[in-house]
Design a protein around this motif. Sequence first.
Motif, PDB file in Angstrom:
ATOM      1  N   HIS A   1       8.034  18.108 -11.887  1.00 31.74           N
ATOM      2  CA  HIS A   1       6.571  18.082 -12.021  1.00 31.74           C
ATOM      3  C   HIS A   1       5.962  19.175 -11.167  1.00 31.74           C
ATOM      4  O   HIS A   1       6.669  19.939 -10.514  1.00 31.74           O
ATOM      5  CB  HIS A   1       5.993  16.712 -11.677  1.00 31.74           C
ATOM      6  CG  HIS A   1       6.207  16.266 -10.268  1.00 31.74           C
ATOM      7  ND1 HIS A   1       7.442  15.952  -9.749  1.00 31.74           N
ATOM      8  CD2 HIS A   1       5.325  16.073  -9.248  1.00 31.74           C
ATOM      9  CE1 HIS A   1       7.322  15.582  -8.484  1.00 31.74           C
ATOM     10  NE2 HIS A   1       6.046  15.661  -8.161  1.00 31.74           N
TER      11      HIS A   1
ATOM     12  N   ALA B   1       1.534   9.780 -15.688  1.00 29.57           N
ATOM     13  CA  ALA B   1       2.145   8.789 -14.792  1.00 29.57           C
ATOM     14  C   ALA B   1       1.901   9.278 -13.362  1.00 29.57           C
ATOM     15  O   ALA B   1       0.769   9.264 -12.905  1.00 29.57           O
ATOM     16  CB  ALA B   1       3.619   8.598 -15.114  1.00 29.57           C
ATOM     17  N   HIS B   2       2.951   9.733 -12.672  1.00 27.15           N
ATOM     18  CA  HIS B   2       2.706  10.283 -11.335  1.00 27.15           C
ATOM     19  C   HIS B   2       1.764  11.477 -11.410  1.00 27.15           C
ATOM     20  O   HIS B   2       0.907  11.675 -10.552  1.00 27.15           O
ATOM     21  CB  HIS B   2       4.033  10.677 -10.686  1.00 27.15           C
ATOM     22  CG  HIS B   2       3.874  11.340  -9.357  1.00 27.15           C
ATOM     23  ND1 HIS B   2       3.399  10.661  -8.257  1.00 27.15           N
ATOM     24  CD2 HIS B   2       4.094  12.613  -8.950  1.00 27.15           C
ATOM     25  CE1 HIS B   2       3.353  11.487  -7.227  1.00 27.15           C
ATOM     26  NE2 HIS B   2       3.746  12.678  -7.623  1.00 27.15           N
TER      27      HIS B   2
ATOM     28  N   ASP C   1       4.864  15.321 -15.706  1.00 23.36           N
ATOM     29  CA  ASP C   1       6.165  14.765 -15.324  1.00 23.36           C
ATOM     30  C   ASP C   1       7.234  14.946 -16.394  1.00 23.36           C
ATOM     31  O   ASP C   1       6.960  14.805 -17.590  1.00 23.36           O
ATOM     32  CB  ASP C   1       6.034  13.259 -15.052  1.00 23.36           C
ATOM     33  CG  ASP C   1       5.101  12.955 -13.906  1.00 23.36           C
ATOM     34  OD1 ASP C   1       5.289  13.530 -12.830  1.00 23.36           O
ATOM     35  OD2 ASP C   1       4.174  12.142 -14.094  1.00 23.36           O
TER      36      ASP C   1
ATOM     37  N   ASN D   1       7.909   9.616 -10.239  1.00 22.89           N
ATOM     38  CA  ASN D   1       7.508   8.385 -10.902  1.00 22.89           C
ATOM     39  C   ASN D   1       8.127   7.179 -10.216  1.00 22.89           C
ATOM     40  O   ASN D   1       7.687   6.048 -10.431  1.00 22.89           O
ATOM     41  CB  ASN D   1       7.918   8.433 -12.372  1.00 22.89           C
ATOM     42  CG  ASN D   1       7.201   9.524 -13.106  1.00 22.89           C
ATOM     43  OD1 ASN D   1       5.997   9.455 -13.318  1.00 22.89           O
ATOM     44  ND2 ASN D   1       7.929  10.559 -13.484  1.00 22.89           N
TER      45      ASN D   1
ATOM     46  N   PHE E   1      -1.312   9.700  -5.435  1.00 19.05           N
ATOM     47  CA  PHE E   1      -1.729   9.872  -6.822  1.00 19.05           C
ATOM     48  C   PHE E   1      -2.912  10.829  -6.822  1.00 19.05           C
ATOM     49  O   PHE E   1      -3.906  10.591  -6.140  1.00 19.05           O
ATOM     50  CB  PHE E   1      -2.150   8.532  -7.434  1.00 19.05           C
ATOM     51  CG  PHE E   1      -1.004   7.599  -7.692  1.00 19.05           C
ATOM     52  CD1 PHE E   1      -0.187   7.773  -8.798  1.00 19.05           C
ATOM     53  CD2 PHE E   1      -0.742   6.542  -6.835  1.00 19.05           C
ATOM     54  CE1 PHE E   1       0.869   6.916  -9.049  1.00 19.05           C
ATOM     55  CE2 PHE E   1       0.310   5.672  -7.069  1.00 19.05           C
ATOM     56  CZ  PHE E   1       1.125   5.863  -8.189  1.00 19.05           C
TER      57      PHE E   1
ATOM     58  N   SER F   1      -3.153  11.827 -12.124  1.00 19.51           N
ATOM     59  CA  SER F   1      -2.220  10.712 -12.161  1.00 19.51           C
ATOM     60  C   SER F   1      -2.830   9.505 -12.851  1.00 19.51           C
ATOM     61  O   SER F   1      -4.046   9.403 -13.004  1.00 19.51           O
ATOM     62  CB  SER F   1      -1.842  10.296 -10.724  1.00 19.51           C
ATOM     63  OG  SER F   1      -1.309  11.371  -9.994  1.00 19.51           O
TER      64      SER F   1
ATOM     65  N   ASN G   1       1.908   5.001 -14.757  1.00 22.22           N
ATOM     66  CA  ASN G   1       3.159   4.949 -13.990  1.00 22.22           C
ATOM     67  C   ASN G   1       3.804   3.570 -14.126  1.00 22.22           C
ATOM     68  O   ASN G   1       5.011   3.436 -14.355  1.00 22.22           O
ATOM     69  CB  ASN G   1       2.874   5.284 -12.529  1.00 22.22           C
ATOM     70  CG  ASN G   1       4.084   5.793 -11.767  1.00 22.22           C
ATOM     71  OD1 ASN G   1       3.941   6.547 -10.809  1.00 22.22           O
ATOM     72  ND2 ASN G   1       5.284   5.393 -12.157  1.00 22.22           N
ATOM     73  N   ARG G   2       2.970   2.531 -14.004  1.00 21.82           N
ATOM     74  CA  ARG G   2       3.481   1.166 -14.144  1.00 21.82           C
ATOM     75  C   ARG G   2       4.075   0.956 -15.543  1.00 21.82           C
ATOM     76  O   ARG G   2       5.175   0.406 -15.685  1.00 21.82           O
ATOM     77  CB  ARG G   2       2.363   0.153 -13.874  1.00 21.82           C
ATOM     78  CG  ARG G   2       2.767  -1.273 -14.184  1.00 21.82           C
ATOM     79  CD  ARG G   2       1.663  -2.286 -13.892  1.00 21.82           C
ATOM     80  NE  ARG G   2       2.001  -3.577 -14.484  1.00 21.82           N
ATOM     81  CZ  ARG G   2       1.332  -4.714 -14.267  1.00 21.82           C
ATOM     82  NH1 ARG G   2       0.277  -4.709 -13.467  1.00 21.82           N
ATOM     83  NH2 ARG G   2       1.707  -5.831 -14.850  1.00 21.82           N
TER      84      ARG G   2
ATOM     85  N   LEU H   1       3.537  -1.318  -7.690  1.00 19.23           N
ATOM     86  CA  LEU H   1       2.462  -0.956  -8.617  1.00 19.23           C
ATOM     87  C   LEU H   1       1.853  -2.188  -9.264  1.00 19.23           C
ATOM     88  O   LEU H   1       0.637  -2.242  -9.503  1.00 19.23           O
ATOM     89  CB  LEU H   1       2.992   0.001  -9.692  1.00 19.23           C
ATOM     90  CG  LEU H   1       3.521   1.354  -9.206  1.00 19.23           C
ATOM     91  CD1 LEU H   1       3.987   2.189 -10.395  1.00 19.23           C
ATOM     92  CD2 LEU H   1       2.486   2.115  -8.391  1.00 19.23           C
TER      93      LEU H   1
END
Length: 319
Positions: free
Chosen positions: A102, A186-187, A191, A207, A216, A220, A225-226, A262
């Motif tokens: 990333h 996500a992150h 990514d 992630n 984040f 993000s 991410n979760r 998360l």
Amino acid sequence: MKRVTGSLIGVLLLMTGLNAFVLGKYGEFKFEKLHENIYVMHGPVTEPNKENEGFMNNPAVIEGKNGLIIVDPGGNYNIGEKVLSEIENVSKKPILAIFNTHKHGDHWFANKAIAEKYPKAVIYADEHMIAEAKAGEAEKWYNILDRMTGNLKGTKEFAYPTRALKMGDKIEVDSEIFVVRHPKTAHTDTDLLIEHVNSNTLFLGDNVMRGRFGAFDSTSSVFGNRKLLEEIMAEPEMKMYVPGHGQSGRRKETVEPYLAYLKVITEEIAKAYEDEVEPYEVADKVKARLEAYKAWDGIEHTLGRHLDKVYAEIEAMDE
């Protein structure tokens, strides 16, 4: 004769110490063998600082028949030279390719040290990562890392990735096969998760973190991410998972703890939003649920930011 031999041994030991990758109180760093041809150097699980010289991620080496493939070589040129030296202790084969997971510079600024020695090495990254890095993300991260570590001076030229990847791409390098996954957000929004098919290993980038929380940014999504990690937990388990920071291991050891974190922060802030309560008002309650994470680096100053981020995402979804 014994005196001469003893002196020679002392000199050799001194030379070994000078060549070792040592970072103050954090100790010595070497590549650990995770599989017959997979090696990972697990960096300190701390934010960038002067003592760790900006080294904090997990550079990885995949050894092919004729050459090496690197994942995330590190956070600056000077660290890159040290990582490169340790890579050569694993194998003297040339480096053929680099994957960057990333856009955050603590994972890819060391590209430059490797590219200088192996200019033909192909550097892969998400197509958006390359564009964002060139549009100012690299400059921003250079300033952040240089301010925090004082270890980037004179190394401001960037070795940007040279080959763009997208969701589902399959790459073969020296008979080693990689499949990439790009979650929309996500992150970050750049990514790549990199599956090494031969060894059934998944490189997760940031992630997943283990032992630290990280940050984040504006690109993000905590909820994204979760969702990504929930999908990984529902899939057939792979043999090994390599997080962006912290120790590698099986899925339960790596993915599950970060996903559980998360879940706690998203569930608690969703309830706070419903009750019209501000994030800071539930911070102590959330922290009480995170007793298992009290030794993770950054919880004191990171948790509040994460709660605010979750709240902002919920507000945006509610508009």
